[in-house]
Design an enzyme around this catalytic site. Structure first.
Site, mmCIF file in Angstrom:
data_model
loop_
_atom_site.group_PDB
_atom_site.id
_atom_site.type_symbol
_atom_site.label_atom_id
_atom_site.label_comp_id
_atom_site.label_asym_id
_atom_site.label_seq_id
_atom_site.Cartn_x
_atom_site.Cartn_y
_atom_site.Cartn_z
ATOM 1 N N LYS A 33 0.870 -1.250 -0.100
ATOM 2 C CA LYS A 33 0.020 -0.155 0.018
ATOM 3 C C LYS A 33 0.995 1.391 0.070
ATOM 4 C CE LYS A 33 -0.907 1.702 3.560
ATOM 5 N NZ LYS A 33 -0.201 2.788 3.440
ATOM 6 N N GLN A 58 -5.962 -2.002 9.844
ATOM 7 C CA GLN A 58 -5.492 -3.097 9.366
ATOM 8 C C GLN A 58 -6.094 -4.490 10.288
ATOM 9 O OE1 GLN A 58 -4.044 -3.726 6.405
ATOM 10 N NE2 GLN A 58 -4.644 -6.007 6.783
ATOM 11 N N ASP A 98 -12.130 2.050 3.900
ATOM 12 C CA ASP A 98 -12.378 0.594 3.636
ATOM 13 C C ASP A 98 -13.996 0.374 3.473
ATOM 14 O OD1 ASP A 98 -10.310 -1.151 3.800
ATOM 15 O OD2 ASP A 98 -9.920 -0.793 5.761
#
Ligand code: NDP
Length: 282
Positions: free
Chosen positions: A53, A97, A120
């Protein structure tokens, strides 16, 4: 023999669009999109994802920062960090995460992320908007799947779509996206009986199970489009999907490989959401 849906190729196309969008936004408003990733503990798969990322952000000129916290971080410490990022004008997207350590309540943390920075798409507010058909942030993996189908001009409307897996991250949101695009959607899970009869009806079959080579050729209709979301490691440590690629590719019309299919799309759509978030503040 199926045509391979090349996730790297689609991803490159999308990332070049994102890079152009970032340049345009900077020129017109002076805003640089910013993404913060929060990692608790040292899960190796999460570290790889966060590293990829970072590289992708840098290639698209998106500002990124990482917050690596030790395994023993308390829920309150994590909430304090999330609150700080919610109020940081440099940051337009926050990624916490998963998985988080057991002593931290995942639901509580995901709900603490501002819905305006929830790139997300996991906050219940954004889930609601998605179900309603007016999404703000579409969860990255499901969004990537739709982008791949669109890139290959695969019709969704009127098709029988079968999704195996009902997680909040993949199965449920991809089902909703397919439904909004006028597929007739069946969602399967571990108690679906008989699973193979349902999967054989699919014109579009999405496997998001987490079990290596679970979807075998006898479960697939001739000419089906097969999307393999699974990321598993076989006995030799090699990456493998949920679909028996060798056999199923003989029957399907299109198929995604693992690696090189859905995987690269997930990060691309994360950058996409970060850019969209930054645009909405301008
Ligand atoms: P979850 O473990 O949250 O969900 C798995 C789903 O599969 C569940 O709904 C479960 O059913 C169902 N399932 C399990 N066993 C069976 C079975 N025997 N028959 C039918 N259904 C079954 O996984 P995720 O959705 O988070 O991830 C799925 C896979 O996708 C994993 O391999 C993951 O690593 C990968 N992944 C890949 C991404 C990418 O970027 N390519 C991103 C996210 C995930 P039940 O609900 O009844 O338990």
């Amino acid at each position: 023999m199926a045509e391979i849906i090349d996730g790297k190729k689609v991803s490159e196309h999308i990332r070049s669009q994102i890079a152009k969008g970032v340049d345009k936004l900077k020129q017109e408003t002076g805003i640089t999109p910013g993404l913060a990733a929060v990692l608790v503990g040292d899960d190796p798969a999460s570290e790889i994802y966060v590293r990829n990322k970072r590289r992708a952000c840098s290639n698209a000129s998106i500002y990124s920062e990482e917050h690596k916290l030790p395994l023993e971080t308390t829920e309150q410490e994590l909430l304090t960090l999330v609150d700080k990022l919610n109020n940081d004008p440099k940051i337009h997207g926050i990624l916490v995460q998963l998985p988080l350590p057991d002593h931290i309540n995942v639901t509580k943390i995901l709900r603490a992320v501002s819905p305006l920075k929830d790139v997300d798409g996991f906050h219940p507010y954004n889930v609601g908007l998605l179900v309603e058909g007016n999404p703000r942030f579409i969860p990255c993996t499901p969004h990537g799947i739709i982008k791949m189908l669109e890139f290959y001009n695969i019709d969704i409307s009127g098709k029988q779509a079968v999704v195996v897996g009902r997680s909040n991250i993949v199965g449920k949101p991809v089902s909703m996206l397919l439904l909004h695009r006028h597929a007739t959607v069946t969602v399967c899970h571990s108690r679906t009986k008989p699973l193979d009869e349902v999967t054989r009806r699919a014109d579009i079959l999405v496997a998001a199970i987490g079990r290596a080579n679970f979807i075998t050729a006898d479960m697939v209709k001739e000419g089906a489009v097969v999307i393999d979301v699974g990321i598993n490691r076989n006995e030799e440590g090699k990456l493998t999907g949920d679909v028996d690629f060798e056999a199923v590719s003989q029957k399907a019309s299109y198929i995604t490989p693992v690696p090189g299919g859905v995987g690269p799309m997930t990060i691309s759509m994360l950058l996409w959401n970060t850019l969209e978030s930054a645009k909405s503040t301008s």
